[in-house]
Design a protein around this motif. Structure first.
Motif, PDB file in Angstrom:
ATOM      1  N   LEU A 199      17.091 -49.754 -50.366  1.00 54.46           N
ATOM      2  CA  LEU A 199      15.776 -49.804 -51.296  1.00 54.46           C
ATOM      3  C   LEU A 199      15.594 -48.782 -52.288  1.00 54.46           C
ATOM      4  O   LEU A 199      16.199 -47.489 -51.836  1.00 54.46           O
ATOM      5  CB  LEU A 199      14.603 -49.868 -50.124  1.00 54.46           C
ATOM      6  N   ARG A 200      15.065 -49.181 -53.272  1.00 53.79           N
ATOM      7  CA  ARG A 200      14.917 -48.113 -54.305  1.00 53.79           C
ATOM      8  C   ARG A 200      13.649 -48.351 -55.088  1.00 53.79           C
ATOM      9  O   ARG A 200      13.559 -49.506 -55.484  1.00 53.79           O
ATOM     10  CB  ARG A 200      15.983 -48.088 -55.405  1.00 53.79           C
ATOM     11  N   GLN A 201      12.720 -47.289 -55.218  1.00 53.25           N
ATOM     12  CA  GLN A 201      11.414 -47.645 -55.853  1.00 53.25           C
ATOM     13  C   GLN A 201      11.322 -46.803 -57.291  1.00 53.25           C
ATOM     14  O   GLN A 201      11.517 -45.373 -56.828  1.00 53.25           O
ATOM     15  CB  GLN A 201      10.301 -47.344 -54.734  1.00 53.25           C
ATOM     16  N   ILE A 202      11.085 -46.661 -58.270  1.00 54.37           N
ATOM     17  CA  ILE A 202      10.856 -46.179 -59.320  1.00 54.37           C
ATOM     18  C   ILE A 202       9.362 -46.453 -59.944  1.00 54.37           C
ATOM     19  O   ILE A 202       9.086 -47.397 -60.192  1.00 54.37           O
ATOM     20  CB  ILE A 202      12.153 -46.067 -60.270  1.00 54.37           C
ATOM     21  N   THR A 203       8.884 -45.598 -60.479  1.00 55.57           N
ATOM     22  CA  THR A 203       7.877 -45.549 -61.226  1.00 55.57           C
ATOM     23  C   THR A 203       8.097 -45.678 -62.773  1.00 55.57           C
ATOM     24  O   THR A 203       8.580 -44.797 -63.199  1.00 55.57           O
ATOM     25  CB  THR A 203       6.670 -44.387 -61.009  1.00 55.57           C
ATOM     26  N   MET A 204       7.258 -46.754 -63.301  1.00 56.62           N
ATOM     27  CA  MET A 204       7.601 -47.044 -64.681  1.00 56.62           C
ATOM     28  C   MET A 204       6.446 -46.408 -65.314  1.00 56.62           C
ATOM     29  O   MET A 204       5.211 -46.549 -64.971  1.00 56.62           O
ATOM     30  CB  MET A 204       8.048 -48.368 -64.933  1.00 56.62           C
ATOM     31  N   GLY A 205       6.368 -46.314 -66.654  1.00 55.02           N
ATOM     32  CA  GLY A 205       5.388 -46.038 -67.708  1.00 55.02           C
ATOM     33  C   GLY A 205       4.735 -47.167 -68.203  1.00 55.02           C
ATOM     34  O   GLY A 205       4.905 -48.574 -67.670  1.00 55.02           O
ATOM     35  N   GLN A 206       3.504 -47.145 -68.564  1.00 53.52           N
ATOM     36  CA  GLN A 206       2.646 -48.059 -69.035  1.00 53.52           C
ATOM     37  C   GLN A 206       3.186 -48.891 -70.208  1.00 53.52           C
ATOM     38  O   GLN A 206       2.643 -49.957 -70.700  1.00 53.52           O
ATOM     39  CB  GLN A 206       1.278 -47.606 -69.213  1.00 53.52           C
ATOM     40  N   ASP A 207       4.283 -48.485 -70.852  1.00 54.63           N
ATOM     41  CA  ASP A 207       4.829 -48.956 -72.032  1.00 54.63           C
ATOM     42  C   ASP A 207       5.870 -50.173 -71.571  1.00 54.63           C
ATOM     43  O   ASP A 207       6.528 -50.670 -72.576  1.00 54.63           O
ATOM     44  CB  ASP A 207       5.317 -47.948 -72.859  1.00 54.63           C
ATOM     45  N   ILE A 208       5.916 -50.530 -70.592  1.00 53.89           N
ATOM     46  CA  ILE A 208       6.866 -51.392 -69.846  1.00 53.89           C
ATOM     47  C   ILE A 208       6.416 -53.003 -70.215  1.00 53.89           C
ATOM     48  O   ILE A 208       5.191 -53.111 -69.730  1.00 53.89           O
ATOM     49  CB  ILE A 208       7.194 -51.192 -68.626  1.00 53.89           C
ATOM     50  N   ASP A 209       7.057 -53.808 -70.563  1.00 54.99           N
ATOM     51  CA  ASP A 209       6.767 -55.262 -71.006  1.00 54.99           C
ATOM     52  C   ASP A 209       7.264 -55.766 -69.514  1.00 54.99           C
ATOM     53  O   ASP A 209       8.367 -56.513 -69.533  1.00 54.99           O
ATOM     54  CB  ASP A 209       7.261 -55.851 -72.149  1.00 54.99           C
ATOM     55  N   VAL A 210       6.265 -55.937 -68.402  1.00 58.22           N
ATOM     56  CA  VAL A 210       6.859 -56.338 -67.170  1.00 58.22           C
ATOM     57  C   VAL A 210       7.170 -57.819 -67.049  1.00 58.22           C
ATOM     58  O   VAL A 210       7.855 -58.207 -66.198  1.00 58.22           O
ATOM     59  CB  VAL A 210       5.849 -55.967 -65.815  1.00 58.22           C
ATOM     60  N   ASP A 211       6.514 -58.539 -68.029  1.00 61.59           N
ATOM     61  CA  ASP A 211       6.744 -60.077 -67.991  1.00 61.59           C
ATOM     62  C   ASP A 211       8.152 -60.407 -68.788  1.00 61.59           C
ATOM     63  O   ASP A 211       8.593 -61.691 -68.650  1.00 61.59           O
ATOM     64  CB  ASP A 211       5.506 -60.617 -68.974  1.00 61.59           C
TER      65      ASP A 211
END
Length: 148
Positions: free
Chosen positions: A89-101
């Protein structure tokens, strides 16, 4: 061949033999870098069944989970066991500038590769500088474009 003694590795082997394998999710080594208008993420997951790889995005949290099943059988006597099985398992927090779609993921040769695009609104842009009176910024006076 020269045998090297690593006391920390020996301590780890001893603790695994004494207490059993470590319980809970294991970590996966990864690299993340920016290339132009997207991020590239490469995570090492050797020996993982591609069908067990699960990537989720919840808000700004990117989670990668995978499963490695080790051979366990009656009559199997391990002579050396350095590879671990179980859940990774690995979890990372991404910034709000990411195009998740538009995130794309591909698993090949034991490496999970992801392309994570940056939203159009978050991309750097050139701001035009106008010369003239301060009122020109508000469009009240004639403006003259300054080349930069």
């Amino acid at each position: 061949m020269v045998a090297r003694f690593d006391p920390f590795q020996e301590l780890e082997r001893f603790s695994q033999a004494l207490f059993g394998e470590r319980q809970g999710p294991r970590m996966m080594p990864m690299d993340v870098y920016r290339e132009g208008d997207h991020y590239i993420l490469n995570a090492d997951l050797p020996g993982i069944d591609p069908g067990s790889v699960d990537v989720d995005v919840d808000g700004q949290m990117l989670s990668i989970r995978a499963q490695r099943t080790m051979k366990e059988g009656e009559g199997t006597k391990w002579l050396l066991r350095e590879r671990t099985g179980g859940t990774f398992l690995r979890q990372i927090t991404m910034g709000q500038d990411i195009d998740v779609d538009n995130i794309h993921a591909h698993y090949e040769n034991g490496v999970l590769s992801m392309t994570i695009p940056i939203k159009e609104a978050a991309k750097p842009r050139k701001i035009e500088v106008m010369a003239g009176h301060r009122d020109a910024v508000e469009g009240k006076a004639e403006q003259k474009k300054v080349e930069s």
